[in-house]
Design an enzyme around this catalytic site. Structure first.
Site, PDB file in Angstrom:
ATOM      1  N   GLU A 143       0.723  -1.219   0.124  1.00  8.60           N
ATOM      2  CA  GLU A 143      -0.070  -0.056  -0.044  1.00  8.60           C
ATOM      3  C   GLU A 143       1.058   1.138   0.117  1.00  8.60           C
ATOM      4  OE1 GLU A 143      -4.230   1.592   2.165  1.00  8.60           O
ATOM      5  OE2 GLU A 143      -2.460   0.855   3.537  1.00  8.60           O
ATOM      6  N   GLY A 276       3.337   1.667  10.461  1.00  2.00           N
ATOM      7  CA  GLY A 276       3.161   1.076  11.585  1.00  2.00           C
ATOM      8  C   GLY A 276       2.535  -0.222  11.547  1.00  2.00           C
ATOM      9  N   ALA A 277       1.438  -0.342  10.734  1.00  2.00           N
ATOM     10  CA  ALA A 277       1.195  -2.138  10.500  1.00  2.00           C
ATOM     11  C   ALA A 277       0.250  -1.795   9.379  1.00  2.00           C
ATOM     12  CB  ALA A 277       0.232  -2.268  11.483  1.00  2.00           C
ATOM     13  N   MET A 278       0.218  -2.914   8.485  1.00  2.00           N
ATOM     14  CA  MET A 278      -0.525  -2.911   7.301  1.00  2.00           C
ATOM     15  C   MET A 278      -1.527  -4.187   7.485  1.00  2.00           C
ATOM     16  SD  MET A 278      -1.126  -1.825   4.321  1.00  2.00           S
ATOM     17  CE  MET A 278      -2.152  -2.657   3.144  1.00  2.00           C
ATOM     18  N   GLU A 279      -2.860  -3.921   6.775  1.00  2.00           N
ATOM     19  CA  GLU A 279      -3.904  -4.882   6.756  1.00  2.00           C
ATOM     20  C   GLU A 279      -4.072  -5.713   6.119  1.00  2.00           C
ATOM     21  OE1 GLU A 279      -5.763  -1.140   4.746  1.00  2.00           O
ATOM     22  OE2 GLU A 279      -3.949  -1.392   6.371  1.00  2.00           O
ATOM     23  N   ASN A 280      -2.850  -6.319   5.443  1.00  2.00           N
ATOM     24  CA  ASN A 280      -2.976  -7.420   4.245  1.00  2.00           C
ATOM     25  C   ASN A 280      -4.026  -8.512   4.713  1.00  2.00           C
ATOM     26  OD1 ASN A 280      -0.371  -6.083   3.332  1.00  2.00           O
ATOM     27  ND2 ASN A 280       0.795  -7.097   5.043  1.00  2.00           N
ATOM     28  N   HIS A 312      -7.501  -1.748  14.808  1.00  2.00           N
ATOM     29  CA  HIS A 312      -7.589  -0.994  13.687  1.00  2.00           C
ATOM     30  C   HIS A 312      -7.322  -1.830  12.602  1.00  2.00           C
ATOM     31  CE1 HIS A 312      -6.770   2.793  11.344  1.00  2.00           C
ATOM     32  NE2 HIS A 312      -6.356   2.079  10.543  1.00  2.00           N
ATOM     33  N   GLU A 313      -6.119  -2.651  12.444  1.00  2.00           N
ATOM     34  CA  GLU A 313      -5.933  -3.563  11.251  1.00  2.00           C
ATOM     35  C   GLU A 313      -6.822  -4.714  11.247  1.00  2.00           C
ATOM     36  OE1 GLU A 313      -3.673  -2.173   9.295  1.00  2.00           O
ATOM     37  OE2 GLU A 313      -3.008  -0.947  10.637  1.00  2.00           O
ATOM     38  N   GLU A 335      -9.552   3.898   6.087  1.00  2.00           N
ATOM     39  CA  GLU A 335      -8.763   4.407   7.502  1.00  2.00           C
ATOM     40  C   GLU A 335      -9.715   5.137   8.558  1.00  2.00           C
ATOM     41  OE1 GLU A 335      -6.231   3.274   7.870  1.00  2.00           O
ATOM     42  OE2 GLU A 335      -5.218   2.930   5.906  1.00  2.00           O
TER      43      GLU A 335
END
Length: 871
Positions: A143, A276-280, A312-313, A335
């Site tokens: 992303e 910070g983090a990624m929602e794959n 969140h993720e 988001e």
């Protein structure tokens, strides 16, 4: 995707990205078959790809996104005929055109590509990293526009497809992707092939692959297996994350009408990670520090951050993954939803953490950004990768979440939830727009949601509602006047024609409550009972500011603790501060109101107060008045510290621990209380000798205070401690303390260290930015940045919003502002253009506020000192 925003924040600077355009609407993918063979030693990979697609109209060309890919052979099969394709790169557009001699007919076709790629060190695409022991791994971060660096693709969110991914990895290495492992079989040359199940339909930016030395702990929720992965030796620090994920998934399965749809959930802690983090989908990646924690010794603050980011993720698995925005101009559908949703499962699981109050404070922080002339609408057009990247800001996350919270309060939780589920059910495994969501909510609620929300989503800025109340007989008339709020006094005082439709709730001193929809510039309402005040943001769920009359502020001050909730006190404090910022009230009125809350022990309320007191002390207090201000702070804060105690007690609440740390830090830093500074020295000595002997919250505050002494021996101890930290959190506490010293020589050491090979690229600019945020180091760091720009702009990764440019907004000096303007004119960063304009505006606003309130503050301090006899 979650941007880091707390005390452990370390966002980074974006590189200037080439212009790009949309793909031509000629074909659409249905399935990708991808085989990746990474060579960690050479930092390269081989790719084999077959794209099954639909040709939408006869054509001789198909255009794909591709960057840094070396094509070996490309064939296109259509109608039983296979043709070799000519590859023509369009580098500026980040595309390649595949051309064939015989036109392709509309209908099914396949593209087969063999190619090579680079395992880059930029933490984007398919990249290479190292763990603490120097072991290499490969990981993806796609992303928003970096899947094209790993495989030729239709790299736009509306082109959803299924994925069949295979990883050919060195023996002994683990491979993790979006779906479950179907097979793991020996391959040639000391490798094994890991084949994953076909994914559901998803956008290219959600595909994921991690290959390296990883281990895991495992749990489950509602029959879904959940694993938390870490590099070797750290898996036990994943227990809190696993427990969080189990609670969150169970909550979401009950909230949403569609249960978690992806079969398994992996959470992976990665040492080198730009975001910070990624929602794959089914395979969420994190920076180690916001996934792994020493559960016994870890701070409450970090536990809250970890829980919030996981929630969140995981919310993205529905908002963003299952239903995806059609284009990046609606990124807030991802988001904003995930930010709004993330507090719910944590509040239900850990109510003592008061996430509901943190939501109110987050709204206040968002209002600060939205009070700038250089803000933007929630819905913002974007075409190039740089423009898209800049959309990942406080508006997409914070404003969108706050507006959704206001809408939920207006419609009612159950009605809003029904609208959410109607929206998800209709658009699952597909794409949607903002209008689709408003339409679902309007249809479900039978209320004018589709008229209200565009005034907040398509219009920049925030309204202020001026309130005047008048008692007459047994009723109170409330007159309201709305206009746009700016920190810029000239713009604020000028006429403007913006108009919002504002759902608001009022409550009066008599206890009367009433909710209305304000749709006009001026409007009046009547409340029952004769009231001495009317609060215009009852429940603190509104996304707007309120302007009160001075006599109303005084009346509210006397009743604040007895008749207002903690959330309402936070919102009211924000409104009073907003009036100070534009010169409507003197700063002394804010200090007097804050002092009136001297017996308030709500952590969230005091945290907001202390933030503004720090701002006042840094920017508005003159050297002449500094001792008077510090004496006032000691008088105000010392009783609070005595109440909470200066040492942690068995069985005390997490809120108590956090409050102690906040007050201890403020007394030491803002008030320079000698006793607290002496205690900080003792606490840091104990913590360095035995980290488990000191409460982590208190240690975090004490380290920063100890740095004020400019003790070189302490600095050397910190450098030694960085070599063998017990946890990621301990490392970052130590690392960022290096930016807190007063001594320029020690701060110079910190700056030099930041850009050395000993600091990970993802952390370098965060450390430099912290020195710049230190009043003792701002000029030093700014000079350093300009002198080392060529090295600095290569650091970080793609998910930075120009942290260095952003850090300049802490300046409050016209001379430094002019230097920033001059420098940025020669060093533009496309993904930081708005950030730059906001920084300059913030500096100008601070300079103006200082000029208008310095004298007011001095006068108030003088009167206060006289009234207390100089005590």
């Amino acid at each position: 995707m979650k941007r880091i925003s707390t005390v452990l924040a370390f966002t980074l600077i974006a590189v200037c990205m080439a212009g790009a355009q949309r793909l031509p609407e000629v074909a659409a993918p249905e399935n990708y078959k991808l085989t990746f063979t990474p060579d960690l030693a050479k930092a390269t990979f081989e790719g084999d790809e077959t794209i099954s697609l639909r040709v939408l109209k006869p054509t001789s060309e198909i255009t794909l996104n591709a960057v840094d890919i070396d094509f070996h052979e490309v064939t296109i099969k259509s109608g039983g005929t296979t043709q070799k394709a000519i590859v023509t790169p369009e580098k500026e557009k980040e595309m390649v055109v595949l051309s064939v001699a015989k036109p392709l007919a509309a209908g099914a076709a396949t593209i087969h590509v063999t190619y090579s790629g680079i395992l880059n060190s930029e933490m984007r695409g398919l990249y290479i990293g190292k763990d603490d022991q120097g072991r290499k791994y490969a990981a993806t971060q796609f992303e928003s526009t970096d899947a094209r660096r790993a495989f030729p693709s239709f790299d736009e969110p509306d082109y959803k497809a299924t994925f069949d991914i295979t990883a050919v990895a060195d023996n002994g290495l683990v491979a993790i992707s979006n779906s479950k492992v179907l097979s793991d079989s020996p391959s040639s040359n000391g490798k094994h092939a890991v084949r994953f199940a076909t994914t559901p339909k998803m956008s290219s930016y959600l595909a994921a692959l991690v290959v390296g030395n990883f281990e895991y702990i495992e749990g489950e929720a509602d029959g879904i297996p959940i694993r938390v992965y870490s590099t070797p030796g750290k898996k036990e620090m994943g227990k809190f994350a696993l427990e969080t994920a189990e609670h969150v998934l169970s909550y979401y399965d009950k909230y949403f009408s569609i249960k978690y749809p992806y079969g398994k959930l992996d959470l992976i802690g990665i040492p080198d990670f730009s975001a910070g983090a990624m929602e794959n989908t089914g395979c969420i990646t994190f920076r180690e520090v916001i996934l792994l924690i020493d559960e016994k010794q870890g701070s409450v603050e970090l536990k809250k951050e970890i829980a919030s980011v996981i929630a969140h993720e995981m919310a993205h698995q529905w908002f963003g993954d299952l239903v995806t925005m059609k284009w990046w101009d609606d990124i807030w559908l991802n988001e904003g939803f995930a930010t709004w949703m993330s507090s719910k499962p944590i509040q239900a699981w850990k109510p003592e953490w008061n996430f509901n109050l943190d939501d109110v404070s987050d709204t206040d922080r968002t209002l600060n950004t939205d009070s700038l002339a250089n803000t933007r609408p929630i819905h913002q057009a974007a075409e190039t990768p740089g423009q898209i990247q800049e959309l990942f800001d406080g508006i997409a996350y914070g404003k969108a979440a706050s507006v959704l919270r206001m809408l939920e309060a207006y419609l009612g939780e159950q009605t809003f939830r029904a609208g959410v589920n109607a929206y998800i059910e209709k658009h699952q495994y597909a794409n949607a727009t903002a209008d689709d969501f408003w339409g679902a909510q309007a249809k479900t609620s039978k209320k004018p949601v589709d008229q209200i929300m565009p005034t907040f989503v398509k219009q920049a800025g925030v309204p202020i509602i001026d309130v005047k109340s008048q008692c007459s007989g047994n009723s109170t008339t409330v007159a309201m006047d709305q206009h746009r709020y700016y920190y810029d006094r000239e713009k604020f005082q000028a006429a403007n024609d913006e108009l919002w439709q504002v759902p608001l709730c009022m409550k009066s001193s008599t206890g009367a409550k009433q909710c209305e929809l304000l749709t006009k510039k001026q409007e009046s309402f009547t409340l029952s009972g004769c009231s001495t005040w009317v609060l215009a943001n009852a429940g603190a769920t509104g996304y707007y500011r309120v302007g009160y009359q001075p006599d109303t502020v005084k009346a509210l001050a006397s009743d604040a603790e007895s008749k207002l909730s903690p959330a309402e006190r936070i919102a009211l404090l924000s409104d009073i501060w907003a009036s100070v910022r534009v010169g409507r009230e003197p700063v002394g009125d804010y200090l007097a109101f804050a002092h009136g809350l001297a017996t308030d022990r709500s952590r969230a309320v005091l945290e907001d107060v202390l933030g503004n007191l720090n701002y006042i002390g840094r920017y508005l207090v003159t050297d002449t008045d500094r001792n008077s201000y510090r004496m006032w702070l000691r008088e105000y804060l010392t009783p609070i510290l005595k109440d909470v105690g200066d040492e942690a007690k068995p069985g005390e609440s997490d809120e108590q621990k956090t409050l102690r740390s906040l007050v201890f830090r403020a007394l030491g830093y803002d008030a320079r209380d000698p006793e607290v500074l002496a205690d900080a020295r003792k606490i840091t000595d104990r913590a360095l000798a035995n980290p488990s002997s000191v409460d982590r919250e208190l240690a975090m505050a004490a380290f920063g205070l100890r740095a004020l002494e400019s003790d070189e021996a302490f600095y050397d101890k910190l450098m030694a401690a960085l070599k063998n930290p017990m946890s990621p959190e301990e490392y970052y506490i130590t690392l960022f303390t290096l930016a807190r010293f007063d001594d320029p020589k020690l701060l110079q050491r910190t700056l030099d260290y930041a850009v050395s090979p000993d600091v990970r690229s993802q952390d370098a600019l965060g450390l430099v930015a912290r020195v710049m945020g230190n009043p003792s180091g701002e000029k030093l760091a700014w000079d350093f940045v300009r002198q080392h720009w060529s090295a600095i702009e290569k650091s970080g990764g793609p998910f930075a919003s120009a942290e260095i440019i952003n850090a300049t907004n802490s300046f409050c000096d016209a001379g430094l502002r002019d230097e920033v303007v001059a420098f940025y004119s020669d060093h533009k960063i496309e993904a930081a253009e708005r950030t730059y304009r906001q920084s300059i505006e913030r500096i100008n606003n601070c300079v103006d506020l200082k000029s208008q309130q310095e004298t007011q503050l001095a006068s108030w301090l003088g009167r206060h000192e006289s009234s207390t006899g100089g005590q």
